[in-house]
Scaffold this active site. Structure first.
Site, short mmCIF file in Angstrom:
data_model
loop_
_atom_site.label_atom_id
_atom_site.label_comp_id
_atom_site.label_asym_id
_atom_site.label_seq_id
_atom_site.Cartn_x
_atom_site.Cartn_y
_atom_site.Cartn_z
N LYS A 1 44.96 50.68 5.96
CA LYS A 1 45.05 51.66 7.05
C LYS A 1 46.49 52.17 7.17
CE LYS A 1 44.10 54.02 10.81
NZ LYS A 1 45.23 54.13 11.66
N ASN B 1 47.78 56.04 6.66
CA ASN B 1 48.62 56.83 7.57
C ASN B 1 49.84 57.38 6.84
OD1 ASN B 1 46.77 55.82 9.40
ND2 ASN B 1 48.27 55.49 10.99
#
Ligand code: ATR
Length: 480
Positions: A185, A189
């Site tokens: 994750k 980003n």
């Protein structure tokens, strides 16, 4: 009180509230809790028609309300708040229960929490959730890490609430143990930062080189979105550029301040890449571009510096240039993804996560901010060759970038000549050229290190490690 909620959610700000609604809409009875009880009441009364909510006012009540093994999703602010909530629940839960952290935790914290909870027999799943407010409600991309047992306990629920990929599969997969999910994750980003910066540079270059109004540039992005650049970020770029400010009637892009903010996950990506020794120059440039934009004093001082004025192209040249920018954007985007994927590969090796990169591409295909059609090809590449050393080693991508490289160079050259900053385009091209250079000047760097610090060197022509006596007769000493 209801005693058999299927699942609990604690932390009902934007993401937690919408995730709880998503669960309820899929038929789960959801026990809901928030530190400030008003949010719990608002959700229970405001969304009662969406499914079954079981409002609770304490951790004790939450634990009593959940069926066993208990499944609790924590959606509080990342950092100390997550530790506080875990500390509150740990003595109340039983061995076999699962805590899911759906916040944006740093993967190192997730590793620490998972190890600590394991001692108490409690399973911990660190799940990165992307898609923002809308995604949490209608189907996010979910990146979980933790034990297989913990994942199996949550899998049916996660499959139900995740976004659906074009292949009809849920945008969720077990990505590995402990911090693997939050790591993926985080890199998601980071790639998001790079992708956004590249799009911003493409817009900026086109505007300065053609003089087109934002509405006209919106059309270009709309067109690109029908091709290989098809993605959520390109789609919303067209929407933003087409938008006019209601107050002034001016293009919206011209009335908002040109300072970009950040919450820190891009910075973490770069910090972690530095620790792993992995080059993520595209992501780093994107993070730096945001920070530079916010340095008002620095920019004010710089505004007096000399530089060329951009030349405005005629219609035919402008059309050709826009085609070149598309090539540069696509090639740079592939590099940014390749760098991010390399970072996941490196972490996977370091922490023995065994992350399946095809699964990562599939999970990123829907629900999340970087969702893009080209991820289908990334998935296919890693499905065919799970050990692919780099995305650029895939013959299809290598061929496309090879075709793009000349226009890409022309775009970066024009930007440099006209004084339009393109940090991410240039970094991506430099990375590409670094990879293709058979002999790098690193030989000189290593010789310098040996000169001033006796750091030794290796030779091309024979094995061993050597040091040259630079301060005396310059004779070469074999070290091993
Ligand atoms: P989002 O991104 O979803 O909008 P966030 O800023 O990540 O939200 O997290 C905010 C949530 O964390 C809120 O539910 C907040 O509770 P309050 O509504 O009472 O402010 C919760 N939160 C923050 N610190 C907390 C703590 N120490 N203990 C429990 N919950 C906490």
């Amino acid at each position: 009180m209801h005693t058999s909620a299927h699942i609990g959610v604690t932390g009902l700000a934007v993401m937690g509230r919408n995730l709880a609604r998503n669960l309820a809409r899929h038929g789960y009875a959801v026990a809901i809790h928030n530190r400030t009880p008003q949010r719990t009441r608002d959700l229970a009364t405001g969304c009662a028609n969406e499914g079954t909510f079981v409002p609770v006012e304490s951790a004790k009540e939450m634990v009593a309300a959940l069926e066993r093994p208990r499944r609790l999703i924590v959606m509080v602010q990342a950092g100390q708040a997550t530790d506080d909530v875990i500390a509150e629940y740990t003595p109340l839960l039983e061995a076999g229960d699962v805590i899911v952290d759906g916040g944006n935790a740093h993967f190192a914290d997730t590793r620490r929490r998972e190890a600590a909870l394991r001692q108490a027999g409690i399973h911990f799943l660190g799940a990165g959730i992307s898609g923002g407010e809308e995604g949490a409600l209608n189907g996010p991309s979910i990146m979980p890490g933790g034990s297989s047992h913990a994942y199996d306990l949550l899998a049916p629920v996660l499959n139900d609430i995740a976004a659906t990929t074009p292949e009809g599969t849920p945008a969720v997969a077990h990505l590995g143990p402990d911090g693997a999910g939050h790591f993926v994750k985080m890199v998601h980003n980071g790639i998001e930062y790079a992708d956004m910066q590249l799009i911003a540079e493409a817009y900026h270059l086109i505007r300065h080189t053609t003089g087109y109004e934002p509405q006209r540039i919106a059309e270009i992005f709309r067109e690109w979105n029908r091709g290989r650049l098809n993605s959520y970020l390109v789609e919303i770029t067209a929407e933003v550029l087409a938008h006019r400010d209601a107050d002034t009637g001016l293009p919206f892009i011209d009335v908002i301040a040109d300072t970009a903010e950040q919450k820190g996950t891009g910075r973490w990506t770069v910090q972690t890449a530095l620790d792993l020794g992995v080059p993520v120059s595209g992501i780093a440039e994107a993070v730096f571009a945001r920070s530079t934009s916010g340095h008002a004093t620095l920019r004010a001082a710089g505004s007096a510096l000399p530089g060329p004025a951009p030349t405005i192209l005629g219609e035919d040249d402008a059309a050709r240039f826009i085609g070149q920018v598309e090539q540069a954007l696509y090639a740079s985007k592939v590099i940014a993804y390749a760098q991010g994927i390399h970072q996941i590969q490196a972490a996977s090796r370091t922490y023995a996560w065994n992350v399946d990169l095809a699964a990562v591409a599939a999970v990123w295909r829907a629900g999340c901010i970087i969702r893009a059609s080209f991820l289908d090809r990334v998935r296919e590449s890693y499905t065919a060759r799970p050990d692919l050393p780099s995305l650029l080693a895939d013959p299809g991508f290598a061929c496309e970038i090879g075709t793009a490289q000349l226009p890409w160079r022309l775009v970066v050259s024009r930007a440099t000549r006209d004084g339009v900053p393109v940090p991410a385009f240039a970094a991506a091209l430099t990375h590409y050229d670094t990879l293709r250079t058979p002999r790098l000047p690193a030989a000189l760097t290593q010789a310098q290190r040996d000169y001033f610090g006796a750091h030794t060197y290796r030779r091309n022509d024979r094995p061993g490690v050597y040091h040259t006596r630079w301060d005396s007769d310059r004779s070469e000493q074999p070290i091993t």
